[in-house]
Design a protein around this motif. Structure first.
Motif, PDB file in Angstrom:
ATOM      1  N   THR A  70       0.825  -1.197   0.000  1.00 31.75           N
ATOM      2  CA  THR A  70       0.000   0.000   0.000  1.00 31.75           C
ATOM      3  C   THR A  70       0.863   1.251   0.000  1.00 31.75           C
ATOM      4  O   THR A  70       0.634   2.183  -0.775  1.00 31.75           O
ATOM      5  CB  THR A  70      -0.925   0.001   1.220  1.00 31.75           C
ATOM      6  OG1 THR A  70      -1.770  -1.149   1.161  1.00 31.75           O
ATOM      7  CG2 THR A  70      -1.794   1.244   1.242  1.00 31.75           C
ATOM      8  N   ARG A  71       1.862   1.269   0.863  1.00 28.12           N
ATOM      9  CA  ARG A  71       2.771   2.419   0.900  1.00 28.12           C
ATOM     10  C   ARG A  71       3.536   2.540  -0.408  1.00 28.12           C
ATOM     11  O   ARG A  71       3.713   3.634  -0.946  1.00 28.12           O
ATOM     12  CB  ARG A  71       3.736   2.286   2.085  1.00 28.12           C
ATOM     13  CG  ARG A  71       3.076   2.480   3.448  1.00 28.12           C
ATOM     14  CD  ARG A  71       4.131   2.691   4.519  1.00 28.12           C
ATOM     15  NE  ARG A  71       4.972   1.506   4.679  1.00 28.12           N
ATOM     16  CZ  ARG A  71       4.729   0.526   5.539  1.00 28.12           C
ATOM     17  NH1 ARG A  71       3.639   0.581   6.311  1.00 28.12           N
ATOM     18  NH2 ARG A  71       5.544  -0.501   5.632  1.00 28.12           N
TER      19      ARG A  71
ATOM     20  N   GLN B 285       4.357   5.124  -5.831  1.00 29.80           N
ATOM     21  CA  GLN B 285       4.370   4.990  -7.278  1.00 29.80           C
ATOM     22  C   GLN B 285       3.316   5.879  -7.929  1.00 29.80           C
ATOM     23  O   GLN B 285       3.569   6.505  -8.970  1.00 29.80           O
ATOM     24  CB  GLN B 285       4.146   3.526  -7.675  1.00 29.80           C
ATOM     25  CG  GLN B 285       5.300   2.604  -7.309  1.00 29.80           C
ATOM     26  CD  GLN B 285       4.992   1.159  -7.625  1.00 29.80           C
ATOM     27  OE1 GLN B 285       3.904   0.826  -8.101  1.00 29.80           O
ATOM     28  NE2 GLN B 285       5.945   0.283  -7.355  1.00 29.80           N
ATOM     29  N   ASN B 286       2.120   5.931  -7.327  1.00 24.44           N
ATOM     30  CA  ASN B 286       1.058   6.760  -7.884  1.00 24.44           C
ATOM     31  C   ASN B 286       1.421   8.240  -7.809  1.00 24.44           C
ATOM     32  O   ASN B 286       1.169   9.006  -8.755  1.00 24.44           O
ATOM     33  CB  ASN B 286      -0.246   6.496  -7.140  1.00 24.44           C
ATOM     34  CG  ASN B 286      -1.420   7.220  -7.762  1.00 24.44           C
ATOM     35  OD1 ASN B 286      -1.749   7.001  -8.915  1.00 24.44           O
ATOM     36  ND2 ASN B 286      -2.054   8.090  -6.989  1.00 24.44           N
TER      37      ASN B 286
ATOM     38  N   GLN C 207       1.783  10.698 -11.006  1.00 21.13           N
ATOM     39  CA  GLN C 207       1.028  11.943 -11.140  1.00 21.13           C
ATOM     40  C   GLN C 207       1.969  13.136 -11.335  1.00 21.13           C
ATOM     41  O   GLN C 207       1.671  14.055 -12.119  1.00 21.13           O
ATOM     42  CB  GLN C 207       0.142  12.155  -9.913  1.00 21.13           C
ATOM     43  CG  GLN C 207      -0.982  11.138  -9.761  1.00 21.13           C
ATOM     44  CD  GLN C 207      -1.924  11.146 -10.941  1.00 21.13           C
ATOM     45  OE1 GLN C 207      -2.237  12.191 -11.503  1.00 21.13           O
ATOM     46  NE2 GLN C 207      -2.388   9.962 -11.332  1.00 21.13           N
ATOM     47  N   ALA C 208       3.097  13.135 -10.638  1.00 24.61           N
ATOM     48  CA  ALA C 208       4.065  14.221 -10.791  1.00 24.61           C
ATOM     49  C   ALA C 208       4.668  14.219 -12.197  1.00 24.61           C
ATOM     50  O   ALA C 208       4.853  15.275 -12.810  1.00 24.61           O
ATOM     51  CB  ALA C 208       5.167  14.089  -9.744  1.00 24.61           C
ATOM     52  N   ARG C 209       4.953  13.025 -12.725  1.00 23.83           N
ATOM     53  CA  ARG C 209       5.494  12.937 -14.086  1.00 23.83           C
ATOM     54  C   ARG C 209       4.482  13.436 -15.116  1.00 23.83           C
ATOM     55  O   ARG C 209       4.835  14.178 -16.041  1.00 23.83           O
ATOM     56  CB  ARG C 209       5.882  11.488 -14.400  1.00 23.83           C
ATOM     57  CG  ARG C 209       6.338  11.279 -15.836  1.00 23.83           C
ATOM     58  CD  ARG C 209       6.650   9.823 -16.111  1.00 23.83           C
ATOM     59  NE  ARG C 209       5.502   8.964 -15.851  1.00 23.83           N
ATOM     60  CZ  ARG C 209       4.473   8.804 -16.695  1.00 23.83           C
ATOM     61  NH1 ARG C 209       4.446   9.479 -17.846  1.00 23.83           N
ATOM     62  NH2 ARG C 209       3.483   8.008 -16.397  1.00 23.83           N
TER      63      ARG C 209
END
Length: 235
Positions: free
Chosen positions: A35-36, A41-42, A46-48
């Motif tokens: 989960t962490r 990764q998410n 999103q930043a990319r």
């Protein structure tokens, strides 16, 4: 007969409780780790995506070119034909969403002359039109891989209907009269798919209104091509 002494059951119960506690803790640790990791990764993804969007749509200029077709009525009593066309345009972005576009197009085809209008053996003369237009372009959706825009441009249209008429006027064959400058306008929806942040392929359904012969011609078509972005908007 062998018998447990009193402390044995208590020892077994304590051991079982210890094993159960260890298994539960291990399961919780194992389930919390992905989960962490998934959250990290998410967040990175999103930043990319945000960086790519900002990079793609902060360019000051977009130039595009390609080809397509247009359904065009060659005369008041003549049938519509399919013309091939080229287009070229340059878009200056005032902001990430609003720009000003200049647009040039050329259309080419063969008119179909019915027997009642045939003269000098001219059945299928070559015709052409050119439009020079400008106006606003608005980007209403901007994603990492694609963008959707719309524009409304207006200007003038030039025609060459009688150049292949063997000395006849275009009107003699039932076509619109030749014109050096007639009002024209166009409305388009634009879909760009990004190959790179500065390079995309374009699909553009379009409506073109022309006014040859003092009447309005409603023409529908489709264009496809490539888009190149360059320069940077000031912060």
């Amino acid at each position: 007969m062998f018998r447990f002494t009193a402390p044995a059951p208590r020892a077994l119960a304590a051991s079982a409780a210890l094993v159960l506690f260890a298994a539960t803790a291990t399961a919780q640790a194992t389930s919390s780790t992905p989960t962490r990791s998934s959250r990290r990764q998410n967040a990175n993804r999103q930043a990319r995506i945000a960086r790519n969007i900002a990079d793609a749509y902060s360019h000051r200029w977009e130039v595009a070119g390609g080809g397509g077709f247009l359904r065009f009525r060659t005369g008041e009593n003549l049938q519509k034909i399919s013309q091939v066309n080229f287009f070229m345009n340059a878009n200056y972005q005032l902001s990430p969403t609003l720009g000003i576009v200049g647009d040039v197009r050329g259309f080419y085809g063969s008119a179909t002359i019915p027997n009642v209008f045939v003269k000098n053996g001219v059945y299928s003369p070559q015709i052409s039109e050119y439009t020079f237009m400008a106006g606003p372009q608005y980007r209403f959706r901007a994603k990492e891989k694609y963008t959707l825009s719309a524009n409304a441009v207006a200007g003038v249209a030039l025609s060459k209907f009688g150049g292949d008429a063997k000395g006849l006027r275009s009107e003699d064959l039932g076509m619109w009269p030749d014109s050096n400058a007639k009002f024209a306008y166009s409305l388009s929806v634009i879909a760009d798919y990004n190959i790179y942040n500065n390079l995309a392929v374009r699909i553009q359904p379009t409506y073109v209104g022309t006014t040859f012969g003092g009447t309005l011609q409603n023409n529908l078509g489709l264009q496809a091509g490539v888009v190149y972005r360059f320069g940077r908007q000031s912060k």
